[in-house]
Scaffold this motif. Sequence first.
Motif, PDB file in Angstrom:
ATOM      1  N   ALA A  67       0.798  -1.228   0.000  1.00 51.17           N
ATOM      2  CA  ALA A  67       0.000   0.000   0.000  1.00 51.17           C
ATOM      3  C   ALA A  67       0.834   1.283   0.000  1.00 51.17           C
ATOM      4  CB  ALA A  67      -0.951  -0.001   1.190  1.00 51.17           C
ATOM      5  N   HIS A  68       2.155   1.142  -0.042  1.00 50.08           N
ATOM      6  CA  HIS A  68       3.032   2.331  -0.138  1.00 50.08           C
ATOM      7  C   HIS A  68       4.189   1.919  -1.044  1.00 50.08           C
ATOM      8  CE1 HIS A  68       4.723   6.133   1.763  1.00 50.08           C
ATOM      9  NE2 HIS A  68       5.803   5.639   1.173  1.00 50.08           N
ATOM     10  N   PHE A  69       4.047   2.168  -2.330  1.00 57.33           N
ATOM     11  CA  PHE A  69       4.967   1.583  -3.311  1.00 57.33           C
ATOM     12  C   PHE A  69       5.572   2.686  -4.166  1.00 57.33           C
ATOM     13  CE2 PHE A  69       6.330  -0.916  -6.961  1.00 57.33           C
ATOM     14  CZ  PHE A  69       6.645  -2.165  -6.430  1.00 57.33           C
ATOM     15  N   HIS A  70       6.898   2.840  -4.077  1.00 56.69           N
ATOM     16  CA  HIS A  70       7.588   3.826  -4.906  1.00 56.69           C
ATOM     17  C   HIS A  70       8.138   3.107  -6.135  1.00 56.69           C
ATOM     18  CE1 HIS A  70       7.314   7.299  -2.260  1.00 56.69           C
ATOM     19  NE2 HIS A  70       7.626   6.520  -1.240  1.00 56.69           N
ATOM     20  N   THR A  71       7.421   3.240  -7.232  1.00 57.83           N
ATOM     21  CA  THR A  71       7.746   2.552  -8.476  1.00 57.83           C
ATOM     22  C   THR A  71       9.150   2.870  -8.975  1.00 57.83           C
ATOM     23  OG1 THR A  71       5.426   2.898  -8.974  1.00 57.83           O
ATOM     24  CG2 THR A  71       6.810   2.208 -10.784  1.00 57.83           C
ATOM     25  N   GLY A 115       0.370   3.127  -5.452  1.00 63.79           N
ATOM     26  CA  GLY A 115       1.545   3.946  -5.659  1.00 63.79           C
ATOM     27  C   GLY A 115       1.683   5.011  -4.590  1.00 63.79           C
ATOM     28  N   SER A 116       2.964   5.285  -4.241  1.00 67.20           N
ATOM     29  CA  SER A 116       3.259   6.506  -3.515  1.00 67.20           C
ATOM     30  C   SER A 116       3.993   7.356  -4.559  1.00 67.20           C
ATOM     31  CB  SER A 116       4.080   6.187  -2.271  1.00 67.20           C
ATOM     32  OG  SER A 116       4.045   7.268  -1.380  1.00 67.20           O
ATOM     33  N   SER A 117       4.524   8.506  -4.214  1.00 60.15           N
ATOM     34  CA  SER A 117       5.000   9.428  -5.249  1.00 60.15           C
ATOM     35  C   SER A 117       6.013   8.792  -6.202  1.00 60.15           C
ATOM     36  CB  SER A 117       5.628  10.645  -4.581  1.00 60.15           C
ATOM     37  OG  SER A 117       6.552  10.234  -3.605  1.00 60.15           O
ATOM     38  N   VAL A 195      -3.578  10.817  -5.088  1.00 59.90           N
ATOM     39  CA  VAL A 195      -2.758  12.028  -4.985  1.00 59.90           C
ATOM     40  C   VAL A 195      -1.889  11.912  -3.747  1.00 59.90           C
ATOM     41  CG1 VAL A 195      -2.854  14.529  -4.586  1.00 59.90           C
ATOM     42  CG2 VAL A 195      -4.548  13.415  -6.087  1.00 59.90           C
ATOM     43  N   LYS A 196      -0.619  12.263  -3.875  1.00 55.97           N
ATOM     44  CA  LYS A 196       0.287  12.205  -2.714  1.00 55.97           C
ATOM     45  C   LYS A 196       0.640  13.611  -2.273  1.00 55.97           C
ATOM     46  CE  LYS A 196       3.441  10.439   0.202  1.00 55.97           C
ATOM     47  NZ  LYS A 196       4.684   9.774  -0.174  1.00 55.97           N
ATOM     48  N   LEU A 197       0.440  13.871  -0.993  1.00 51.14           N
ATOM     49  CA  LEU A 197       0.819  15.155  -0.414  1.00 51.14           C
ATOM     50  C   LEU A 197       1.949  14.932   0.586  1.00 51.14           C
ATOM     51  CD1 LEU A 197      -2.718  16.553   0.565  1.00 51.14           C
ATOM     52  CD2 LEU A 197      -1.456  16.963  -1.572  1.00 51.14           C
ATOM     53  N   ASP A 255       0.058   8.274   5.710  1.00 48.66           N
ATOM     54  CA  ASP A 255       1.343   7.588   5.632  1.00 48.66           C
ATOM     55  C   ASP A 255       2.179   7.877   6.878  1.00 48.66           C
ATOM     56  OD1 ASP A 255       1.502   6.120   3.069  1.00 48.66           O
ATOM     57  OD2 ASP A 255       1.096   8.096   2.209  1.00 48.66           O
ATOM     58  N   HIS A 256       2.604   6.796   7.510  1.00 52.02           N
ATOM     59  CA  HIS A 256       3.557   6.775   8.625  1.00 52.02           C
ATOM     60  C   HIS A 256       2.913   7.058   9.989  1.00 52.02           C
ATOM     61  CE1 HIS A 256       5.854   6.529   5.093  1.00 52.02           C
ATOM     62  NE2 HIS A 256       5.933   7.833   4.862  1.00 52.02           N
ATOM     63  N   ALA A 257       2.279   8.219  10.160  1.00 48.97           N
ATOM     64  CA  ALA A 257       1.523   8.496  11.389  1.00 48.97           C
ATOM     65  C   ALA A 257       2.354   8.291  12.648  1.00 48.97           C
ATOM     66  CB  ALA A 257       0.254   7.627  11.443  1.00 48.97           C
ATOM     67  N   ASP A 345       6.285   0.147   2.330  1.00 51.46           N
ATOM     68  CA  ASP A 345       7.371   0.947   2.904  1.00 51.46           C
ATOM     69  C   ASP A 345       8.203   1.534   1.769  1.00 51.46           C
ATOM     70  OD1 ASP A 345       9.227   1.954   4.812  1.00 51.46           O
ATOM     71  OD2 ASP A 345       8.850   0.232   6.116  1.00 51.46           O
ATOM     72  N   ASP A 346       9.260   2.279   2.129  1.00 49.07           N
ATOM     73  CA  ASP A 346      10.068   2.949   1.115  1.00 49.07           C
ATOM     74  C   ASP A 346      11.095   2.003   0.488  1.00 49.07           C
ATOM     75  OD1 ASP A 346       8.726   5.331   1.217  1.00 49.07           O
ATOM     76  OD2 ASP A 346      10.141   6.301   2.581  1.00 49.07           O
ATOM     77  N   PHE A 347      10.609   0.912  -0.080  1.00 48.69           N
ATOM     78  CA  PHE A 347      11.522  -0.047  -0.702  1.00 48.69           C
ATOM     79  C   PHE A 347      12.137   0.566  -1.956  1.00 48.69           C
ATOM     80  CE2 PHE A 347       8.695  -2.695   1.800  1.00 48.69           C
ATOM     81  CZ  PHE A 347       9.619  -3.452   2.496  1.00 48.69           C
TER      82      PHE A 347
HETATM   83 ZN   LIG Z   1       7.442   6.895   0.790  1.00 50.68          ZN
END
Ligand SMILES: [Zn+2]
Length: 442
Positions: A67-71, A115-117, A195-197, A255-257, A345-347
Amino acid sequence: MNALESDRIVFSNAKLLDGDQPPQSGMHVVVRANRIESVTRSTPDLGRDDRVYDLNGQTLMPGMVQAHFHTGFGPTPSAGPAPILGLEAPPAFMGMVAAKNAMTALDCGVTSIIGSSNPGFLDVSLKDAISIGLIDGPRVLACTHELMVSGDQADGTNRSWYMGISESGLTRRVDGVEQMRQVVREEIGRGCDIVKLSVSPGHGSHPAADVSYYGQDEIDAAVSAAHEREKRVRAHTASRESILRCARAGVDIIDHADLIDDEGIELVLEKKLGVTPSMLWTVRYLEFAASWDYDTMGPFPIGDGFPETRAAVDARLDGVRRDFEYTCGVLPKMEAAGVRLLVGDDFGFPMMPHGDYVSEFEVYVDQIGIAPLSVVRWATKHGAEAMGRGEELGTITPGKLADLLIVDGDPSVEIGCLRDGIVGVMKDGVFHREPPRPDDAA
Ligand SMILES: [Zn+2]
């Protein structure tokens, strides 16, 4: 026999881990075309052309959602330590990084990604390439650039040179309500689904100062512009105030919280928002910092491009550690309260490459004491809900789409078996990895 019957795939003698409840042994699941037709304890009537896979007690579970994927995070020719800008290689190369990451994820049993940003609308191209069958990969909820205000922590002096190249890099400066509406509309028009903020500093490599970069009006504008188009919003939020503002606005994924408090938990529950704790990043970052030899390696490479004094680095790492310990304490509370927790996560960094997804699960189970069954639920049922597709994905239920994994082992007991134990991957009723069948061996 009608023509459709030849489309049936039968998994017999499965340990069913349905994405929500504890496992049940001796279950049978029938897939017809791309949907789950039945889930039964009794043996189903078999047609002559049914393909039967006797799982002999192996686990059948839903495909997972990252659920948090940096392509675009991955190795690039510049081989720098921080592949985050999206400009360290030409767009064609970044596209290949994205394709490789998508295939790696599917190999690991990830049948959907949120996707994340990402730079240059990589997610949109990836989604399109997979949907026409150009490459194999998970379902993609495509994300926008990381929208951030002027003066964001990531808008530092060493990075400002590229800020004008908003179409290519990872981040895009957006200030004020009108500009926010315009950019959200534009990026959704380009094919983005979420949308990612960037709303606060903090998480993993920075302490979460109690700041919210975006005003409530700007966050509200992003959410209404996206929701009016039936799209979703996610936000990097580590500080208490940023979490509250995003939760009030109805940002779909928090995200993260890191520093979420009781009021934040209440809001997140009330509005049924998702939360990605993404805690492997912090664990790996602190390990990386601890392994740094100042005598032989020089200044620690943080500080937005400029070497900091040892004391400044230590103070920052102390803050990161304090935030991490706070989140370790609050995570079981969120789980007990019923928050829609998610994995991802930020893989893509050298210290946590794509494919290392199970290490994040192990942080929750082994370090924080979350039950493995809960983490399975975060990775399946909750992930599908966060995509807005809970009716179609995320559990093994008749009528849902057939995204399924066959696992040698029981992840609800030993979460680590998801690392090497996945012997079958099915997405949309089609095997990406076909498990062996007894009659194939004969
Ligand atoms: Zn991230």
